[in-house]
Design an enzyme around this catalytic site. Structure first.
Site, short mmCIF file in Angstrom:
data_model
loop_
_atom_site.label_atom_id
_atom_site.label_comp_id
_atom_site.label_asym_id
_atom_site.label_seq_id
_atom_site.Cartn_x
_atom_site.Cartn_y
_atom_site.Cartn_z
N HIS A 130 0.85 -1.19 0.00
CA HIS A 130 0.00 0.00 0.00
C HIS A 130 0.89 1.24 0.00
O HIS A 130 1.94 1.27 0.64
CB HIS A 130 -0.91 -0.02 1.24
CG HIS A 130 -1.94 1.06 1.26
ND1 HIS A 130 -1.65 2.36 1.62
CD2 HIS A 130 -3.26 1.05 0.95
CE1 HIS A 130 -2.75 3.09 1.56
NE2 HIS A 130 -3.74 2.32 1.14
N GLU A 132 0.77 4.14 1.46
CA GLU A 132 1.12 4.69 2.77
C GLU A 132 2.17 3.83 3.45
O GLU A 132 3.14 4.34 4.04
CB GLU A 132 -0.11 4.81 3.67
CG GLU A 132 0.22 5.38 5.03
CD GLU A 132 -0.93 5.32 6.03
OE1 GLU A 132 -0.66 5.09 7.23
OE2 GLU A 132 -2.09 5.50 5.60
N CYS A 199 -6.07 6.76 12.26
CA CYS A 199 -6.80 8.02 12.11
C CYS A 199 -8.23 7.83 12.59
O CYS A 199 -8.98 7.04 12.02
CB CYS A 199 -6.78 8.48 10.65
SG CYS A 199 -7.74 9.98 10.37
#
Length: 296
Positions: A130, A132, A199
């Site tokens: 991914h 990120e 998050c």
């Protein structure tokens, strides 16, 4: 009874994606051209919209061959090597890395470079490959161990200190289970530090989308095929409402789904643009013969 169609007010772009697209549009309005390293968002419909305005998506290999241009870094963030390439090639970076991701990168970098241990064992709970996660691995020069689920914690060396971080969009519950299991396995004298770096603006959408799905007879979840966050949220939708369908745009709606339905809900991932959910709503209303009226 007329069909009621409601769009989930909590769905759509998260702050980081909104910020990245805003930066892209600002430059496109000024110059009509901008390079972006990787898809700006995991939604092909939004990527195509920005492409029509002059946004050119490039790969890391193409970045190496560019000189004297502007390049946008998307919200997912990039490893230090990308910035080094930009400096070497005189590339002006428009940095749209999400502030939450940037803070996580800095924390991992500090653990890696500021520890008394020559090669600290940094573990990242995330999806291998991914965007990120690649940026997070880069903070450790590629030495971090990435685990995708609790099934992979056997890969951890329990004779060494462990520093656990998480990709910002992973499941809070999944992270807690991993922390509990690692804590159970760690022996005396071994340090285990875990950092919940998920998050909350994304994580909080799980209970929100479950509630939304439970309030409707039929749910259309609008999401790009590349969205990791979308797959997680859709699974929650499906768990709360068996009449949930994953679609990428309005053309994928099966009219048979609408038969006998009175309440239809439309929701999406953090990478789903609002305009796309509006299109799906309009298509549902048109298929039901109610174009021009809606319930949300």
């Amino acid at each position: 009874m007329p069909l009621n169609v409601e769009i989930d007010q909590g769905s759509g772009f998260c702050f980081g994606v909104t910020r990245a697209i805003s930066k892209a549009e600002e430059e496109l309005n000024a110059t009509g051209h901008l390079y972006c390293l990787g898809d700006i968002v995991h939604n092909s419909n939004e990527v195509e919209r920005l492409k029509s305005r002059g946004l050119v998506t490039i790969t890391h290999e193409q970045l190496e061959r560019l000189h004297n241009v502007k390049v946008l870094l998307r919200a997912h963030g990039e490893p230090p090597s990308t910035y080094e390439t930009a400096r070497r090639n005189n590339i002006e970076i428009i940095d749209a890395t999400c502030p939450v991701v940037l803070k996580l990168q800095q924390r991992i970098n500090k653990t890696y470079g500021g520890s008394d241990e020559p090669n600290p064992q940094i573990v990242i709970y995330g999806k291998r490959g991914h965007a990120e996660v690649l940026g997070l691995e880069g903070q450790t020069r590629g030495t971090a161990l990435v685990i995708e689920s609790i099934d992979e914690i056997d890969k951890i060396d329990y004779t060494r200190n462990i520093y656990l971080y998480s990709q910002t969009t992973k499941s809070v519950d999944g992270f807690k289970r991993i922390v509990e299991e690692i804590s159970r396995r760690v022996g005396p004298g071994i340090k285990f530090e875990s950092y919940d770096t998920i998050c909350r603006s994304v994580a909080n959408r799980i209970p929100q989308v479950r509630h939304f799905a439970s309030q409707h007879q039929l749910v259309l979840f609008v999401c790009g095929s590349k969205s990791s966050n979308g797959r997680i949220l859709f699974a929650q939708c499906l768990n709360a409402n068996a009449h949930s369908h994953l679609i990428s745009n309005a053309s994928e709606i099966d009219p048979a789904w609408l038969q006998g339905m009175e309440r239809v809900g439309i929701c999406g991932a953090t990478s789903t643009p609002r305009w796309l959910m509006n299109q799906v709503r309009d298509a549902v209303l048109a298929l039901s013969g109610q174009a021009g009226t809606d319930g949300g």
